[in-house]
Design an enzyme around this catalytic site. Structure first.
Site, PDB file in Angstrom:
ATOM      1  N   CYS A  44      40.433 -13.014  16.412  1.00  0.00           N
ATOM      2  CA  CYS A  44      40.392 -14.816  15.438  1.00  0.00           C
ATOM      3  C   CYS A  44      39.732 -15.323  14.440  1.00  0.00           C
ATOM      4  O   CYS A  44      38.324 -14.294  14.653  1.00  0.00           O
ATOM      5  CB  CYS A  44      40.276 -15.281  16.570  1.00  0.00           C
ATOM      6  N   CYS A  81      34.077 -19.756  23.274  1.00  0.00           N
ATOM      7  CA  CYS A  81      35.229 -18.838  23.329  1.00  0.00           C
ATOM      8  C   CYS A  81      34.798 -17.550  23.066  1.00  0.00           C
ATOM      9  O   CYS A  81      34.922 -16.554  22.270  1.00  0.00           O
ATOM     10  CB  CYS A  81      36.251 -19.397  22.582  1.00  0.00           C
ATOM     11  N   GLU A 108      45.563  -9.539  24.655  1.00  0.00           N
ATOM     12  CA  GLU A 108      45.671  -9.530  25.931  1.00  0.00           C
ATOM     13  C   GLU A 108      46.594 -10.937  26.076  1.00  0.00           C
ATOM     14  O   GLU A 108      46.382 -11.955  25.405  1.00  0.00           O
ATOM     15  CB  GLU A 108      44.146 -10.257  26.384  1.00  0.00           C
ATOM     16  N   CYS A 130      41.044 -19.194  30.910  1.00  0.00           N
ATOM     17  CA  CYS A 130      41.191 -19.491  29.342  1.00  0.00           C
ATOM     18  C   CYS A 130      39.753 -19.278  28.912  1.00  0.00           C
ATOM     19  O   CYS A 130      38.566 -19.448  29.283  1.00  0.00           O
ATOM     20  CB  CYS A 130      41.391 -20.737  29.724  1.00  0.00           C
TER      21      CYS A 130
END
Length: 409
Positions: free
Chosen positions: A136, A143, A116, A370
């Site tokens: 990740c 997150c 994204e 974020c």
């Protein structure tokens, strides 16, 4: 450019394009690699530098994807190029537009994986947030991306391709046959704050940023590019020496005990090591400060004591502290700090002499804020209770969702 009225969130499918796997993609090659490829394909050595410059400007300044459109090249040479090379970007499969104008792009790369990318407009300019990995490795517990396992690193072509796709969508390339357009940059800033840890994909990120900074192409200043890291200490000096962009650090805690939970890489590179590396970062000065990112988690890291400890921790480092109200996502084991608490925290940091802006959440309605990025096809099915258990945190309170509440997943 005339500002458009706010757009109701909408997903716009974009058709796929075929690829030519047998040809070498010129996108993502550094200048030396591009020149070597041209020579290997039959370009005379004496012409290689000139041809490199011509192709660089067509691809990165003008945004041209067809060799036939490169009108200052002889027809025979264009045929040679078409026989050996292609100009290919990742595939934009969907665009989602927020009510506040933020755009989130779902981008498909080789292998069918997706990342994204987010564009955040602001007063005629804008910041593009790009990804460096699919998923990740860091599993930061606040997150959304961290709940997605790492699939692979992106190539330099896939990283710089995200910038080029966004320029396509924004109409930012010069129009063929017309005088140069208004030089106001719609993409004025670039942040490596999307999916992934950039310093775990160092070579591809470095090469992509060199392309982005080249004055003959995309031409973004190094001071307009910010690389965000969770603290991969051995790679921080290399980032300063070989990329030279601005640095942001996902700090989020002021003790090793808490940061070990929130940002598990801290167990390998604890705060003392991280801060020593930052104090030695090249070009560090009041005009080129480190940005510390600090997500505000209710009753976790948002007390006055945390604020005072933060100030002591970063003493002597030219810095600003971005306070980020936690952007919730389905299954998140945390809540956003109350606004009054965030302001009180910011006030303590500000009075100590540090800029402490509170980031305005953007694109929350399309999961583009974020910490919310996570490719649709790779979404893990972990609940907030599983995430909390893995992090060693207290179990969150179970919330019964109202029937009329919006589904943001």
């Amino acid at each position: 450019m005339t500002a458009s009225p706010p757009i109701t969130p909408e997903v716009l499918p974009i058709p796929r394009k075929p690829t030519e796997a047998a040809h070498l993609n010129l996108v993502g090659l550094t200048r030396p690699a591009l020149r070597a490829a041209l020579v290997a394909a039959g370009t005379p050595e004496a012409q290689a530098k000139m041809r490199e410059n011509q192709l660089w400007q067509w691809i990165y300044h003008k945004g041209v994807r067809s060799f036939d459109a490169m009108t200052n090249l002889a027809k025979e040479y264009r045929a040679l190029l078409a026989g050996h090379f292609m100009i290919e970007l990742p595939e934009m499969v969907a665009r989602t537009v927020s009510a506040d104008g933020t755009r989130k792009y779902l981008v498909r790369i080789a292998g069918g994986h997706e990342v994204e990318v987010v564009y955040i407009p602001e007063d005629g300019r804008g910041t593009l947030c790009i990804s460096s990995q699919v998923g990740c490795t860091l599993t930061c517990t606040f997150c959304h991306t961290g709940t997605q396992r790492l699939v692979r690193n992106l190539t330099a072509a896939e990283i710089v391709g995200q910038i080029m796709l966004a320029r396509d969508d924004l109409g930012e390339w010069p129009e063929p046959g017309r005088a140069p357009k208004d030089e106001t940059r719609l993409i004025s800033n670039l942040v490596l704050m999307g999916m992934g840890e950039p310093l775990y994909n160092f070579d591809a990120v470095r090469d992509a940023m060199k392309i982005a900074m080249d004055n003959e192409g995309i031409s973004l200043s190094r001071r307009r590019i910010t690389l965000s890291t969770s603290g991969i200490v051995p790679e921080i000096p290399r980032a300063g020496a070989e990329i030279g962009c601005m640095l942001a650090v996902s700090l989020h805690a002021t003790t090793d005990e808490l940061r070990n939970q929130l940002v598990p890489i801290n167990r390998k590179y604890p705060l003392a090591q991280l801060l020593d590396a930052l104090r030695a970062y090249p070009k560090l000065s009041n005009s080129e400060r480190i940005t510390f990112e600090y997500v505000m988690l209710k009753d976790v890291n948002d007390s006055d004591a945390d604020a005072r400890r933060l100030v002591r921790l970063i003493a002597g480092i030219p810095a600003k502290i971005n306070l980020i109200p936690f952007n919730e996502w389905p299954g998140a084991p945390y809540q956003r700090s109350d606004w009054e608490r965030i302001e009180a925290f910011a006030d303590i940091v500000h009075k100590a002499g540090y800029a402490s802006p509170i980031r305005t959440p953007r694109g929350e309605d399309i999961m583009a804020a974020c910490g919310q990025l996570k490719s649709a096809t790779e979404r893990a099915r972990k609940s907030r209770f599983e995430i909390a258990a893995e992090a060693g945190l207290p179990q969150p309170e179970r919330v019964v969702r109202r029937p009329d509440a919006p589904d943001l997943h």
